[in-house]
Design a protein around this motif. Structure first.
Motif, PDB file in Angstrom:
ATOM      1  N   TRP A 274     -45.467  82.646 -38.286  1.00  0.00           N
ATOM      2  CA  TRP A 274     -45.584  82.843 -36.839  1.00  0.00           C
ATOM      3  C   TRP A 274     -45.812  81.507 -36.138  1.00  0.00           C
ATOM      4  O   TRP A 274     -45.228  81.245 -35.098  1.00  0.00           O
ATOM      5  CB  TRP A 274     -46.733  83.805 -36.511  1.00  0.00           C
ATOM      6  CG  TRP A 274     -46.904  83.924 -35.035  1.00  0.00           C
ATOM      7  CD1 TRP A 274     -46.195  84.712 -34.184  1.00  0.00           C
ATOM      8  CD2 TRP A 274     -47.805  83.171 -34.213  1.00  0.00           C
ATOM      9  NE1 TRP A 274     -46.607  84.502 -32.888  1.00  0.00           N
ATOM     10  CE2 TRP A 274     -47.597  83.558 -32.877  1.00  0.00           C
ATOM     11  CE3 TRP A 274     -48.773  82.205 -34.482  1.00  0.00           C
ATOM     12  CZ2 TRP A 274     -48.310  83.019 -31.819  1.00  0.00           C
ATOM     13  CZ3 TRP A 274     -49.481  81.665 -33.426  1.00  0.00           C
ATOM     14  CH2 TRP A 274     -49.251  82.077 -32.116  1.00  0.00           C
ATOM     15  N   ARG A 275     -46.658  80.644 -36.707  1.00  0.00           N
ATOM     16  CA  ARG A 275     -46.940  79.345 -36.090  1.00  0.00           C
ATOM     17  C   ARG A 275     -45.684  78.500 -35.983  1.00  0.00           C
ATOM     18  O   ARG A 275     -45.436  77.866 -34.957  1.00  0.00           O
ATOM     19  CB  ARG A 275     -47.988  78.585 -36.901  1.00  0.00           C
ATOM     20  CG  ARG A 275     -49.407  78.857 -36.538  1.00  0.00           C
ATOM     21  CD  ARG A 275     -49.792  78.259 -35.194  1.00  0.00           C
ATOM     22  NE  ARG A 275     -50.119  76.874 -35.291  1.00  0.00           N
ATOM     23  CZ  ARG A 275     -51.272  76.406 -35.716  1.00  0.00           C
ATOM     24  NH1 ARG A 275     -52.221  77.214 -36.100  1.00  0.00           N
ATOM     25  NH2 ARG A 275     -51.481  75.123 -35.757  1.00  0.00           N
ATOM     26  N   ARG A 276     -44.866  78.482 -37.040  1.00  0.00           N
ATOM     27  CA  ARG A 276     -43.613  77.718 -36.995  1.00  0.00           C
ATOM     28  C   ARG A 276     -42.717  78.253 -35.885  1.00  0.00           C
ATOM     29  O   ARG A 276     -42.150  77.487 -35.108  1.00  0.00           O
ATOM     30  CB  ARG A 276     -42.899  77.791 -38.344  1.00  0.00           C
ATOM     31  CG  ARG A 276     -43.524  76.928 -39.418  1.00  0.00           C
ATOM     32  CD  ARG A 276     -42.648  76.853 -40.658  1.00  0.00           C
ATOM     33  NE  ARG A 276     -42.416  78.141 -41.284  1.00  0.00           N
ATOM     34  CZ  ARG A 276     -43.169  78.668 -42.234  1.00  0.00           C
ATOM     35  NH1 ARG A 276     -44.219  78.019 -42.672  1.00  0.00           N
ATOM     36  NH2 ARG A 276     -42.872  79.839 -42.752  1.00  0.00           N
TER      37      ARG A 276
ATOM     38  N   ALA B 154     -41.703  76.290 -32.351  1.00  0.00           N
ATOM     39  CA  ALA B 154     -40.293  76.080 -32.015  1.00  0.00           C
ATOM     40  C   ALA B 154     -39.967  76.665 -30.647  1.00  0.00           C
ATOM     41  O   ALA B 154     -39.334  76.011 -29.811  1.00  0.00           O
ATOM     42  CB  ALA B 154     -39.399  76.701 -33.093  1.00  0.00           C
ATOM     43  N   VAL B 155     -40.423  77.879 -30.397  1.00  0.00           N
ATOM     44  CA  VAL B 155     -40.176  78.540 -29.106  1.00  0.00           C
ATOM     45  C   VAL B 155     -40.850  77.757 -27.985  1.00  0.00           C
ATOM     46  O   VAL B 155     -40.268  77.522 -26.925  1.00  0.00           O
ATOM     47  CB  VAL B 155     -40.677  80.004 -29.140  1.00  0.00           C
ATOM     48  CG1 VAL B 155     -40.723  80.611 -27.754  1.00  0.00           C
ATOM     49  CG2 VAL B 155     -39.803  80.843 -30.059  1.00  0.00           C
ATOM     50  N   GLY B 156     -42.077  77.324 -28.197  1.00  0.00           N
ATOM     51  CA  GLY B 156     -42.813  76.570 -27.177  1.00  0.00           C
ATOM     52  C   GLY B 156     -42.170  75.234 -26.870  1.00  0.00           C
ATOM     53  O   GLY B 156     -42.063  74.837 -25.707  1.00  0.00           O
ATOM     54  N   ASN B 157     -41.711  74.526 -27.893  1.00  0.00           N
ATOM     55  CA  ASN B 157     -41.073  73.228 -27.674  1.00  0.00           C
ATOM     56  C   ASN B 157     -39.743  73.354 -26.950  1.00  0.00           C
ATOM     57  O   ASN B 157     -39.354  72.464 -26.198  1.00  0.00           O
ATOM     58  CB  ASN B 157     -40.908  72.476 -28.997  1.00  0.00           C
ATOM     59  CG  ASN B 157     -42.224  71.917 -29.487  1.00  0.00           C
ATOM     60  OD1 ASN B 157     -43.056  71.483 -28.710  1.00  0.00           O
ATOM     61  ND2 ASN B 157     -42.419  71.944 -30.794  1.00  0.00           N
ATOM     62  N   LEU B 158     -39.042  74.453 -27.148  1.00  0.00           N
ATOM     63  CA  LEU B 158     -37.764  74.663 -26.445  1.00  0.00           C
ATOM     64  C   LEU B 158     -37.959  74.856 -24.944  1.00  0.00           C
ATOM     65  O   LEU B 158     -37.036  74.636 -24.165  1.00  0.00           O
ATOM     66  CB  LEU B 158     -37.034  75.876 -27.029  1.00  0.00           C
ATOM     67  CG  LEU B 158     -36.423  75.682 -28.403  1.00  0.00           C
ATOM     68  CD1 LEU B 158     -35.873  77.001 -28.928  1.00  0.00           C
ATOM     69  CD2 LEU B 158     -35.327  74.635 -28.363  1.00  0.00           C
TER      70      LEU B 158
END
Length: 147
Positions: free
Chosen positions: A61-63, A67-71
């Motif tokens: 979930w953290r990965r 990834a979603v947050g950085n996008l």
């Protein structure tokens, strides 16, 4: 002689507001972050002998969350913040969802740290509007609110 030796990680240690993932973001008054729903706090860690380690579900979930947050290419909150967390209608305990979401925001670089100097107040609001979680970071009102 041993006092001159540093641990492997000591030279990599940054103060909270000097971490590269935080400093590289542009300061913003209000930051809105959308993340997938995390596992319950009860499923974040497990005991492995004498150690407590992150579960594979939490690591996955953290990965995904990072990834979603950085996008989303968000800014960063400078100074103390109030956080409103809008969570989907689920059977999970409301308070068990806050910890992993705020930790992910810190790892993404939206906030410098999740300690009381940076995150002052947290509101959890259940909503059926979205299936993901929405975190809104705003400046903390400096006027104490009566209970």
């Amino acid at each position: 002689m041993t006092s001159l030796l540093k641990s492997k990680r000591q030279h990599l240690a940054f103060k909270a507001d000097e971490r590269p993932c935080y400093v590289q973001r542009t300061p913003a008054e209000v930051v809105e972050l959308r993340l997938p729903e995390p596992p319950s706090t009860n499923r974040l860690f497990r005991r492995s002998g004498p150690k407590v380690v992150k579960t594979e579900a939490y690591r996955a979930w953290r990965r995904q969350a990072e990834a979603v947050g950085n996008l989303q290419r968000l800014g960063r909150r400078v100074g103390p913040s109030d956080v409103s967390i809008y969570i989907p209608e689920t059977r999970k305990d409301t308070d068990n969802l806050a910890k992993p979401l705020i930790d992910a925001a810190r790892h993404i670089g939206v906030i410098a740290d999740d300690g009381p100097s940076y995150v002052r107040n947290v509101s959890l609001i259940r909503t059926s509007e979205h299936e993901d979680c929405r975190l809104v970071f705003r400046p903390t009102d400096l006027i104490p609110q009566p209970f």
